[in-house]
Design an enzyme around this catalytic site. Structure first.
Site, PDB file in Angstrom:
ATOM      1  N   HIS A  36       3.832   8.070  -5.499  1.00  0.00           N
ATOM      2  CA  HIS A  36       2.532   8.552  -5.961  1.00  0.00           C
ATOM      3  C   HIS A  36       2.536   8.615  -7.483  1.00  0.00           C
ATOM      4  CE1 HIS A  36       2.779  10.035  -1.797  1.00  0.00           C
ATOM      5  NE2 HIS A  36       1.456   9.994  -1.774  1.00  0.00           N
TER       6      HIS A  36
ATOM      7  N   GLU B 136      -5.234  -1.055   3.569  1.00  0.00           N
ATOM      8  CA  GLU B 136      -5.557  -1.540   2.220  1.00  0.00           C
ATOM      9  C   GLU B 136      -5.882  -3.025   2.182  1.00  0.00           C
ATOM     10  OE1 GLU B 136      -3.178   0.602   2.893  1.00  0.00           O
ATOM     11  OE2 GLU B 136      -3.766   2.343   1.710  1.00  0.00           O
TER      12      GLU B 136
HETATM   13  C1  LIG Z   1      -0.376   2.548   2.657  1.00  0.00           C
HETATM   14  C2  LIG Z   1      -0.837   3.940   2.414  1.00  0.00           C
HETATM   15  N1  LIG Z   1      -2.116   4.176   2.140  1.00  0.00           N
HETATM   16  C3  LIG Z   1      -2.568   5.424   1.922  1.00  0.00           C
HETATM   17  C4  LIG Z   1      -1.714   6.491   1.969  1.00  0.00           C
HETATM   18  C5  LIG Z   1      -2.225   7.907   1.689  1.00  0.00           C
HETATM   19  N2  LIG Z   1      -2.144   8.689   2.944  1.00  0.00           N
HETATM   20  C6  LIG Z   1      -1.098   9.461   3.226  1.00  0.00           C
HETATM   21  S1  LIG Z   1      -1.170  10.130   4.766  1.00  0.00           S
HETATM   22  C7  LIG Z   1      -2.687   9.428   5.047  1.00  0.00           C
HETATM   23  C8  LIG Z   1      -3.382   9.654   6.341  1.00  0.00           C
HETATM   24  C9  LIG Z   1      -2.504   9.360   7.509  1.00  0.00           C
HETATM   25  O1  LIG Z   1      -3.199   9.577   8.694  1.00  0.00           O
HETATM   26  P1  LIG Z   1      -2.482   9.438  10.076  1.00  0.00           P
HETATM   27  O2  LIG Z   1      -1.711   8.179  10.153  1.00  0.00           O
HETATM   28  O3  LIG Z   1      -3.474   9.672  11.144  1.00  0.00           O
HETATM   29  O4  LIG Z   1      -1.373  10.589  10.069  1.00  0.00           O
HETATM   30  P2  LIG Z   1      -1.653  12.161   9.943  1.00  0.00           P
HETATM   31  O5  LIG Z   1      -1.480  12.486   8.500  1.00  0.00           O
HETATM   32  O6  LIG Z   1      -2.998  12.438  10.469  1.00  0.00           O
HETATM   33  O7  LIG Z   1      -0.586  12.784  10.778  1.00  0.00           O
HETATM   34  C10 LIG Z   1      -3.091   8.675   3.946  1.00  0.00           C
HETATM   35  C11 LIG Z   1      -4.349   7.945   3.851  1.00  0.00           C
HETATM   36  C12 LIG Z   1      -0.382   6.202   2.248  1.00  0.00           C
HETATM   37  N3  LIG Z   1       0.544   7.180   2.301  1.00  0.00           N
HETATM   38  N4  LIG Z   1       0.035   4.945   2.476  1.00  0.00           N
END
Ligand SMILES: Cc1ncc(C[n+]2csc(CCOP(=O)(O)OP(=O)(O)O)c2C)c(N)n1
Ligand SMILES: Cc1ncc(C[n+]2csc(CCOP(=O)(O)OP(=O)(O)O)c2C)c(N)n1
Ligand SMILES: [Mg+2]
Ligand SMILES: [Mg+2]
Lengths: 343, 364, 343, 364
Positions: free
Chosen positions: A145, A76
């Site tokens: 959220h 972000e």
């Molecule tokens: C700071 C923040 N930004 C956005 C989100 C929304 N969000 C939740 S999980 C995710 C993707 C995470 O991807 P990754 O780290 O590769 O883990 P995966 O879910 O693929 O296991 C996002 C964008 C969040 N939880 N926290």
């Protein structure tokens, strides 16, 4: 929502009205601004192929391509910081923060950088950008959220903060925000995305920043609200109307710069003011509204400037029993109106 | 000053030829370095004389600054500098008067109109991004500028500069990752002087060279000796060309020395040994570059003396000019919060347009 | 500062009083807590050999060594995030943020993590830590070395916020903060570090969190303040006293949890309330105070709840002419008192 | 269940011996993996049946999770997990009932008492740090825990786990730098499933392997195949031992696959091709590990069937138990904002102890 009361005077009689959901109006607003001006780009997490986790940008990647609709990494501070830079070099970025709760990693870029760039450079540089983020609870989103974050940013000179409550306003205000030369934070209550519909003209129109709207005129109590709370306040007003309490509902729409005139004129008329906001009560945005009213409408007050707001706990808890406890609703607002009206 | 004219003299010593420049270029670089140093020394004199309350210095960094940014195209490429970037700003188009106005924080200071502390340079016309204090934020602005250049298909390269301590901030990670993914026209310069205020490198950074971090983003990481001005030039030029070819960012780390305390508020003898300080002075880029140019026959004593005279006059002029400029009018302090004036953003009661003069509610 | 009026009743008559500057009292407080409890550690930028850029931690590295006085990298999110973890594993970290202006990169760790850990884990985990940071203007610090940041954090349930105004309180409150089981933000006005002196007993004492102090009793107008503004309010009170205006000055000391009782009793007595704060006015902490007074002391008000605060510009500008314009001072506060008293 | 007893069976096949474990250990690992999968599958069933409004899944990650954390010492070392860490939490001491209580968000849920969304696990007694939603923050908590362990001279290692997308957050940079400088007993595990929700790795990360970033901190970076449970075990064990020897942190990247949508709110067919999804299914660690153990003669059909029966019963029990537990009392929602109750922190008017019942100012 009572469409008849939403004050569409400016567009009354136009033939090309369509009924759009809140999120469709936002999507349309972005698409139309992007068609109008090549400088407008979109960036954020999952805004591309997926079209955003709420589908606010659905279809835009298909229409505008990789260069103008950018799926960013999950970072972000980068989203905001790079938008600042891009805005300084001729673009007008619309940055999406997936949930308002996740704007905090970008706090430094927003508060220290975006807000101060023009001032610190004595108008040498400006940052024309929009930051969109879904906020608010009541959707089983729990602590992270559901957050309302407006108070953090309305306190910061140099930022503008907009929270619309109708599809019409959402589109018209978003367009004004995109055309504005300063950073505008544009918060959208996620519970309204699909549950709220309203008339939106097909053609070009904007809603100016910095102007509140009287959604329902009344004589006895002024209720000041924004976002989802406007809809709840209108519903509460209907409830108490049956009991003979005549409520005026003000939709602030732009939280900063604030439309003091509309606010103060209303309270000077009714003599009673209730501020309704979903965020935690202590130090929330409503405190500023209450303080302004208490100072600048003092002689007209017939009762204490009152607030009805979210409880002072660190977040909206998840379990429905806890979440229901947390959230304002028309019943709670109606109770607060009754109490103030009876004063 | 014909000796410093960048285009006037086509003489090319082997030294100049080794990096594809002319002797006149080398002289111009030397002059910039010496001028930056002279302005900087004047700042300290003014500070001790009580004329300006705060100084933050570039002394010891100037060789890297002039070398690394010499290849930039003025008013076309962009620099997001930091508080030690006096020589960078000078090399990229700011005048001694403009730099001195920032020290005095006068109303006509082009960096901020006297709003920011000294050292917080900026110049829209020269594409020098306004410096703020929270470190490292500027890397994302430069990356965003590079993104816009790419999208708008402008032939521009954006450069961000900071210290090694600052390079540990989270923003740097996020910026390098994004810039590398999109192969943006971006160059990241780290001026490593071995200290973040009092904290020595080994307590700030887990690796010897900040440049070692480049591999983690799939971009080149280059280490240059900040006393070797021409090596710095070559590294900067190569990175610029790479960026222009669409091959993406480069991280350049220049090893420099901080010849002064962190700022006029700092006493570095409290945390640096005499040996350490002496070692620093031995890495002063100015005498090293001077000797190199003299050895190569590029810089004669006559030229050096002429440059010294010119610099003396420039610094004197800049000081007198800045000193004579008026302070900002306090009532301009409400200006430029936003692009327009919002009547609802009310000035304080002690301001002419404050609530005392605007009708405020009630029959008070 | 008028030491006779600072209400040291609790310690009156004790022999071992010493005169200490504000920063000495803070340093002593840290040193004594570290001697008392091995779990207390210090971390931050330049807190070691240099002893901090203001010398608040001078000598502590020499006394307690590398393990307990840690010079961190220049990374605020890490300072706070690692302090949270250390606090979860048995330590009581005191984290120094070099200037309050630089707390923003750690905003997410403070607001999303430190503040919510206990609540989100249903009391499974707690975060006993103190974050110290110098705040405030009037020292030629410009936009980024002058900021008041309390409003961002007083809005966050789960955080406590303390701003002392005397050496005695600084030491006593800091000790309470270190012993507290929740995260406490401890903001110190940097202009007071060396300019303010006062009596501090040598022995063990604490000042409890959550209690305001009446610094000067009065009958006509209540001025509510904290930090440096308490000293300015006292000076303003002296000025207007000569004109026959009798001012009560309340020093909040702990901004959250707020001592509502002391606040409301005072206003119910005087009928007039002026809130003085250095931070930007709009949405500042004083808005909450004004809103509480306006709602809960309405029937007792003889004039509008008023605020005197920093202008709504993005930061304190540097040039002395601009900075003087920005800063509150006793003259500006006295003017506001006169206006309210005359209402 | 004797077959799953970690200490009961000293038989050691060549496969088990290759990583210094017994056959019983391998069976126990397999059981944990299969149990995590079964709980996870049940979550989706409950979601589709409308019993629980939200699911976030670990399917495809379990091999890495069980392998990498198997060497951790329960209730001594620490884990700061993430929302996919079902198998991690199970391996580190949480029971199926406890995990299911989190899905149902019941009052007795040990993770949060029903306050957090499903997937936000935590368990103080087991040293499982409470998961929040903003990604990557937990890495700093684990680093701080490791710092405290070092200062307090406790024999503890702290582990943080997250996805590859999250590893791009600034906090990760700051954490790795600090942990490496102080050689903290810390292990960073990245479960790389190639997607951050819909964003594919090449748009999220500028390098092929997250492990390539380790070199920039002067720490080992290890890539393991998340379907190779025993390779994961060996990597986790080695990192743990390295940390205990005071040699500092290790970054381990496990290549895994996400077998489900990002969460129950996501439709992954919108952004993933059928080929891509098929490729993912081919990397399901559960059948791969099962086949490996069967081939090695460690897992017989009888044992597998017994495990399946046990798991079926456990999942059934956990579901019934959690379903029957009461929702939290809404009036507990004011609890634990702080360690103590502050009377000045006033509950809302609709709360029994709200301002309606406490005397509020004025003669209203
Ligand atoms: C700071 C923040 N930004 C956005 C989100 C929304 N969000 C939740 S999980 C995710 C993707 C995470 O991807 P990754 O780290 O590769 O883990 P995966 O879910 O693929 O296991 C996002 C964008 C969040 N939880 N926290
Ligand atoms: C976010 C932030 N934290 C702290 C500071 C205070 N500060 C100013 S400069 C500095 C040290 C910078 O060190 P380095 O990046 O190595 O640059 P140098 O000054 O050595 O050239 C610090 C800690 C700041 N300006 N910003
Ligand atoms: Mg340095
Ligand atoms: Mg992933």
């Amino acid at each position: 929502m009572a469409p008849g009361r939403t004050g569409y005077d400016a567009i009354r009689g136009r033939p090309l009205m369509a009924i759009r959901t809140f999120i469709e109006a936002i999507r349309d607003g972005m698409a139309e601004e992007m068609r109008r001006d090549d400088a407008v780009i979109l960036l954020g997490e999952d805004v591309g192929k997926k079209g955003g986790v709420f589908l606010a940008t659905d279809g835009l990647w298909g229409e505008f391509g990789d260069d103008r609709v950018i799926d960013t990494p999950l970072t972000e501070s980068m989203i905001i910081g790079a938008s600042i830079g891009a805005a300084m070099n001729g673009l007008r970025p619309i940055a999406e923060i997936q949930f308002a709760d996740f704007i905090h990693p970008a706090f430094n870029q927003l508060v220290s950088e975006a807000a101060r760039m023009r001032y610190r450079s004595n108008n040498g540089f400006g940052v024309p950008m929009v930051v969109r983020a879904p906020y608010g609870g009541g959707v089983h989103g729990a602590l992270y959220h559901s957050q309302s974050v407006e108070a953090f940013f309305t306190h910061v000179p140099g930022l503008k903060v907009v929270i619309p409550s109708t599809p019409y306003d959402a589109k018209g205000l978003l367009r004004s925000a995109v055309r504005d030369d300063d950073p505008v934070l544009f918060f959208e209550h996620k519970k309204m995305y699909r549950s709220v519909r309203g008339e939106v003209p097909a053609g070009e129109y904007t809603v100016p920043l910095g102007r509140a709207q009287i959604r329902r005129p009344g004589r006895q109590v002024t209720v000041v609200a924004y976002g989802l709370m406007v809809l709840y306040a209108l519903e509460a007003a209907e409830r108490v109307a049956e009991e003979g309490i005549d409520v005026e509902v003000i939709d602030l729409r732009t939280l900063r710069p604030l439309d003091r005139e509309t606010l103060l004129s209303s309270v000077r008329k009714t003599g009673k003011c209730l501020v309704a906001y979903e965020d935690n009560r202590f130090g929330g945005y409503g405190a500023e509204i209450a303080a302004i009213v208490a100072e600048d409408a003092f002689d007209y007050l017939d009762g204490p400037v009152s607030r009805i707001a979210g409880p002072d706990v660190p977040g909206v808890p998840y379990n429905h029993a806890l979440e229901d406890w947390f959230m304002l609703n028309p019943v709670k607002i109606a109770d607060a109106i009754r109490k103030l009206a009876a004063y | 000053m014909t000796v410093t004219d960048r285009s006037g003299d086509a003489a090319t010593s082997p030294l100049a030829a080794s990096v594809g420049l002319t002797d006149a270029d080398l002289i111009a670089m030397y002059r910039t370095l010496a001028l930056a140093r002279a302005i900087d020394e004047r700042m300290w004199i003014l500070n001790r004389a009580g004329r300006i309350p705060f100084v933050i210095s570039g002394q010891g960094h100037e060789g890297a600054q002039v070398g690394l940014t010499w290849a930039l195209r003025h008013d076309q490429d962009w620099v997001a500098p930091f508080y030690r970037s006096i020589a960078t700003c000078l090399a990229f188009g700011m005048s001694p008067r403009e730099l001195m106005l920032a020290q005095y924080a006068k109303g006509s200071d082009p960096s901020s109109g006297g709003r920011q502390m000294p050292g917080h340079y900026g110049h829209p016309a020269h594409h020098i991004v306004s410096v703020s204090s929270p470190v490292a934020t500027q890397i994302l602005h430069a990356v965003g500028i590079a993104l816009a250049a790419k999208i708008r298909k402008l032939d521009q390269v954006a450069v961000a500069v900071m210290g090694e301590g600052s390079s540990n901030q989270g923003d740097v990670h996020e910026a390098l990752n994004f810039a590398a993914i999109h192969r943006l026209p971006f160059v990241f310069i780290v001026e490593n002087n071995g200290y973040a205020i009092s904290v020595p490198a080994e307590k700030q950074i887990s690796v010897k060279d900040v440049a070692m971090r480049a591999a983690g983003y799939g971009i080149p990481g280059v280490v240059v000796d900040g006393t070797d001005v021409l090596a710095c030039y070559a590294a900067g030029r190569d990175a610029l060309e790479r960026a222009r070819r669409g091959e993406g960012p480069t991280l350049i780390e220049a090893k420099v020395t901080r010849l002064t305390g962190h700022s006029s508020d700092d006493q570095q003898t409290k945390y640096r040994s005499e040996d350490d300080l002496a070692e620093g002075r031995a890495h002063d880029p100015l005498p090293i570059f001077r000797a190199q140019l003299a050895d190569a026959g590029v810089l004669t004593e006559a030229i050096d003396a002429a440059i010294a005279d010119e610099i003396e006059a420039l610094v004197e002029d800049a000081t007198d000019f800045a000193e004579a400029e008026p302070d900002p009018d306090p009532f301009t302090a409400v200006d430029w919060v936003y692009a327009e004036t919002w009547p609802s953003e009310i000035p304080p009661p002690w301001h002419p347009a404050g609530p005392a003069t605007t009708p405020s509610g009630g029959a008070h």
